[in-house]
Design an enzyme around this catalytic site. Structure first.
Site, mmCIF file in Angstrom:
data_model
loop_
_atom_site.group_PDB
_atom_site.id
_atom_site.type_symbol
_atom_site.label_atom_id
_atom_site.label_comp_id
_atom_site.label_asym_id
_atom_site.label_seq_id
_atom_site.Cartn_x
_atom_site.Cartn_y
_atom_site.Cartn_z
ATOM 1 N N GLU B 61 -10.137 9.497 -4.815
ATOM 2 C CA GLU B 61 -9.732 9.377 -3.581
ATOM 3 C C GLU B 61 -9.402 10.345 -1.982
ATOM 4 O OE1 GLU B 61 -7.930 8.030 -5.869
ATOM 5 O OE2 GLU B 61 -8.107 5.521 -5.834
ATOM 6 N N PHE B 123 4.489 -2.148 -8.836
ATOM 7 C CA PHE B 123 3.149 -1.968 -9.785
ATOM 8 C C PHE B 123 2.041 -1.662 -8.387
ATOM 9 C CE2 PHE B 123 -1.660 -1.407 -11.223
ATOM 10 C CZ PHE B 123 -0.838 -0.509 -11.621
ATOM 11 N N GLN B 124 2.225 0.065 -8.499
ATOM 12 C CA GLN B 124 1.268 0.327 -7.820
ATOM 13 C C GLN B 124 1.465 0.176 -6.300
ATOM 14 O OE1 GLN B 124 -3.174 0.195 -7.780
ATOM 15 N NE2 GLN B 124 -2.840 1.644 -9.509
ATOM 16 N N LYS B 173 -1.220 -6.827 0.585
ATOM 17 C CA LYS B 173 -2.381 -7.798 0.353
ATOM 18 C C LYS B 173 -2.128 -9.165 1.033
ATOM 19 C CE LYS B 173 -4.504 -8.669 -4.103
ATOM 20 N NZ LYS B 173 -4.378 -8.533 -5.203
ATOM 21 N N MET B 485 -11.409 35.088 -3.640
ATOM 22 C CA MET B 485 -10.155 35.399 -2.072
ATOM 23 C C MET B 485 -9.146 35.874 -2.670
ATOM 24 S SD MET B 485 -10.215 36.049 0.786
ATOM 25 C CE MET B 485 -11.211 35.990 2.168
#
Lengths: 203, 585
Positions: B61, B123-124, B173, B485
């Site tokens: 993501e 959940f999640q 949802k 760097m």
């Protein structure tokens, strides 16, 4: 130095977090923050007192305005305004020692709002220094302070001709200290700001 | 399904919240979104088939956010991300913060657990609006299908108005599953309220005009705001009319053509010496859409000590933040310049620009391009050759580190939105996913990734996305076996204690090959142009692994705490200094 901002914000969940989070992100400590309803529906009024570098007012105000839920911001600097704080103070007091507290309350124009066998509660309204004065006198005496709850500062700008109107109405000015004390001498450099002021109108 | 309400928008239609998401995006003109499906966003993915929107499936993501960011930077449109709740949402955070720091308009749509179980550690479930609060311009949580349309439209408005930025919309949802009337036109937000502290009134404008007309050694500081305000022509007109040299910030590169005789190049920590020297000698800085970042100013107390500063900027919170403005013009850059320009008559005094050009001579002697070629391959050579081969016309998407600075120094950008790079946040792993977004936005443009061996490995899984989406992206890995760097800072500031910067890489050509992407490894200067030609002749993606000098450094460099003209310069004492470092025992 101490900065005082009045912010009108949308009365929605999470808005307080956004405002508080802004100060946290700028590494500025909030000294007090009061929130309540304003004269408009769905608009809350916040009074925020914060310790920040003297020149940081412009950036704090500009950053507050960048929050979508903030409708208006006023940076109360040396502006003439009424400044009040309310405190509830619970003091241990037996029937024998009450009289002394009553006297003090009268001197400070505080009200006794609760009386129990072992304690009493005072309500006091005024500028912070007045409240601190009462607390100091109380704690210097024999009566133990049990609890203190303070609202923090609330401010409102005065109308443009308040004093003249008051004179005409022969109403005495309610307090000796109409202007916010901004004589705070702590340097209070939070590292936020190097330079001061409204860019095009330095104080 | 033919019930799409886009054209007959005044006709309310009964849709699910998920359908409203797509219908609103379609109404906002979105054609491409970047995302990754999952449980709490399944209703939205289920409804996608009914709408003419392309979904690009990324491999992580974070890459979806970078891709949408690259899409927005390349096109000027709002980039859109879709992801599910929990870990997907938290994976977006780095990409969102990257966009926030660089003022990139973006809308991120995340799924959330049903409103009935919000706050139960389902959940999640994660509080993504809380997490992203400081790195978004604004965010919303939506629990009611009726609110989806208006909130999404408001999100687009916020993302692109004023100083642009990312907006996150978290949709539960049950809100995606519920039904609501949808009317795109009726969901229009109230017009954006301009920041109340904008201030470019007559008095300040004439004050600015006075400074501009009386300056003897003015410099325009060209920032990212020029692109956002579409003020390229106005800045160019101002520069040409008064013969004012133009120095660019990293994100301002391309806003002013690099080949223009008044273009100085990049300023700041790794800006060319003459640019920083000119700024220190200047008597007037005209800052256009930039924020005096610490990488641009060096130590503030000695920054441009002789110069008055005119700061033209749309974000009032940037005024006086780092550098005190003598005159602040707070508002849209283009509008402000359009007000100023009619009052400025052309002048043909080239004394100052000639003086600045003299400073270039010394720099040319030290330029690695002009040092003897001893068979070593230097990243600067690679980028210089790439610039020549592509005629300076490619969209170059860089990662973060040494190669990024060499790109800024040696790839001369002629037109806006051709350099895409993470400036403010400095996000390694940005290049490949952002290039995916840039290529989707501009399919007809040549897109090159320039990444280091460290950063490329952070998101190299997106090679699969490149293949799956048939994207013709060319990749140059500048491979020096170090986190270059960091190694350079350790060399200059930490007494060459190279702590944890030696990085092993896979054979990038084989890695590309595993994805079906052809590639080549280049070790010598002479192979650079042929390999670039091979890449350009290839009809699909192509990867070149450039094995460059391991211990080269980006010069000049302003060490932390130094002023802009106190640069560490590339040594020029007759022999090649790089040999010394490369033969380090």
């Amino acid at each position: 130095m101490l900065h005082t901002f009045v912010a009108l914000v949308e009365d929605k969940p999470g808005v307080l977090t956004r405002v508080a989070s802004l100060f946290r992100r700028l590494n500025i400590n909030i000294i007090s923050l009061t929130v309540g309803h304003s004269e408009s529906q769905d608009v809350s009024r916040m009074t925020i007192v914060a310790e920040a570098a003297s020149g940081s007012g412009h950036r704090i105000k500009a950053s507050l305005f960048k929050l979508e839920n903030v409708l208006d911001v006023d940076d109360i600097g040396q502006l003439s305004c009424v400044c009040r704080e309310l405190a509830l103070i619970k003091v241990a007091a037996t029937p024998q020692t009450r009289a002394f507290i009553f006297q003090l309350a009268e001197v400070f124009r505080a009200h006794v709002v609760d009386l129990a066998p072992e304690s009493l509660m005072l309500e006091i309204t005024g500028v912070a220094s007045k409240i601190e004065g009462l607390i100091q006198v109380l704690s210097e005496g024999d009566n133990q302070i049990l609890e203190i709850s303070r609202t923090g500062r609330m401010v409102m700008r005065r109308g443009q001709h308040t004093s003249r109107v008051l004179d005409a109405m022969r109403v005495p000015s309610p307090e000796e200290e109409p202007i916010i004390p901004i004589t705070d001498t702590t340097s209070g450099d939070s590292g936020l700001e190097l330079i001061s002021g409204d860019p095009n109108h330095p104080l | 399904m033919s019930e799409l309400p886009t054209s007959a928008a005044s006709n309310p239609t009964r849709l699910t919240g998920a359908e409203i998401v797509w219908a609103t995006l379609e109404g906002e003109g979105v054609r491409d979104v970047f995302g990754y499906p999952g449980g709490a966003i399944l209703p939205v993915y289920d409804a996608l088939r009914k709408y003419p929107i392309r979904h690009i499936l990324v491999r992580h993501e974070q890459s979806a956010a970078h891709a949408a960011d690259g899409y927005a930077r390349a096109s000027g449109k709002v980039g859109v991300v879709v992801a599910t709740s929990g870990p997907a949402a938290t994976n977006l955070v780095t990409g969102i913060a990257t966009a926030m720091m660089d003022s990139v308009p973006m809308v991120c749509i995340t799924g959330q657990v049903s409103s009935k179980i919000l706050g139960t550690d389902a959940f999640q479930e994660v509080d993504i609006t809380g997490i992203t609060l400081p790195v978004t311009k604004h965010n919303f949580i939506v629990t009611d299908p009726k609110a989806i349309g208006p909130v999404l439209r408001k999100a687009f408005l916020i993302a692109r108005s004023g100083r642009p930025g990312p907006v996150l919309v978290d949709i539960t949802k049950d809100a995606q599953q519920g039904l609501a009337d949808f009317d795109f036109a009726a969901a229009a937000p109230t017009p954006h309220r301009p920041h109340p502290m904008l201030s470019a009134g007559h008095a300040v404008l004439s004050e600015a005009l006075g400074l501009i007309l009386s300056a003897k050694r003015p410099i325009i500081l060209a920032g990212h705001g020029i692109l956002e305000s579409d003020a390229m022509d106005q800045v160019r007109t101002l520069a040409e009319r008064l013969q004012i040299p133009v120095a660019s910030t990293l994100l301002g590169l391309g806003a002013f053509p690099a080949s223009h005789p008044l273009s100085l190049g990049m300023m700041g920590m790794h800006g060319e010496a003459w640019v920083n020297q000119a700024i220190q000698q200047s008597d007037l800085l005209i800052a256009c859409g930039m924020r005096f970042d610490d990488r641009v100013t060096g130590v503030l107390t000695r920054y441009a000590p002789n110069a008055k500063k005119i700061h033209i900027e749309i974000d009032p919170a940037e005024i006086n933040k780092n550098v005190k403005a003598d005159v602040a013009l707070i508002g849209d850059l283009r509008e402000i310049l359009e007000t100023l320009l009619p009052q400025i008559a052309p002048r043909n005094d080239s004394t100052w620009i000639r003086a600045v050009n003299v400073l270039k001579g010394d720099a040319a002697v030290r330029d690695i391009k002009n040092l003897p070629d001893l068979g070593h391959l230097y990243a600067a050579h690679v980028i210089h050759d790439l610039w020549r081969a592509t005629d300076g016309k490619a969209i170059v998407v860089t990662d973060v580190g040494q190669h990024q600075m060499w790109e800024a120094q040696y790839y001369k950008h002629e037109s806006p939105r051709t350099l895409i790079t993470s400036g403010g946040l400095g996000t390694m792993g940005f290049a490949l996913p952002a290039a995916i977004g840039a290529k989707i936005a501009c399919p007809d443009k040549e897109v090159w990734v320039i990444a280091g061996d460290g950063g490329f490995q952070m998101t190299s899984a997106e090679l699969s996305t490149v293949v799956q989406e048939h994207l013709d992206i060319r990749i140059a890995v500048i491979n020096n076996g170090f986190l270059g760097m960091v190694r350079q800072w350790q060399e200059f500031i930490y007494e060459r204690n190279y702590a944890c910067v030696s990085i092993l890489s896979p054979d990038f050509v084989k890695l590309a090959g595993a994805h079906g992407i052809p590639g080549a490894t280049v070790r010598e200067r002479s192979q650079v142009l042929p390999a670039v030609a091979d890449a350009r002749g290839c009809s699909g993606p192509f990867l070149i692994n450039f094995l460059v000098e391991k211990e080269d450094a980006v010069y000049p460099m302003i060490a932390p705490g130094s002023a802009l003209d106190e640069m560490i310069r590339r040594p020029s004492n007759g022999h090649n200094p790089l040999l010394e470092t490369s033969e380090e025992p």
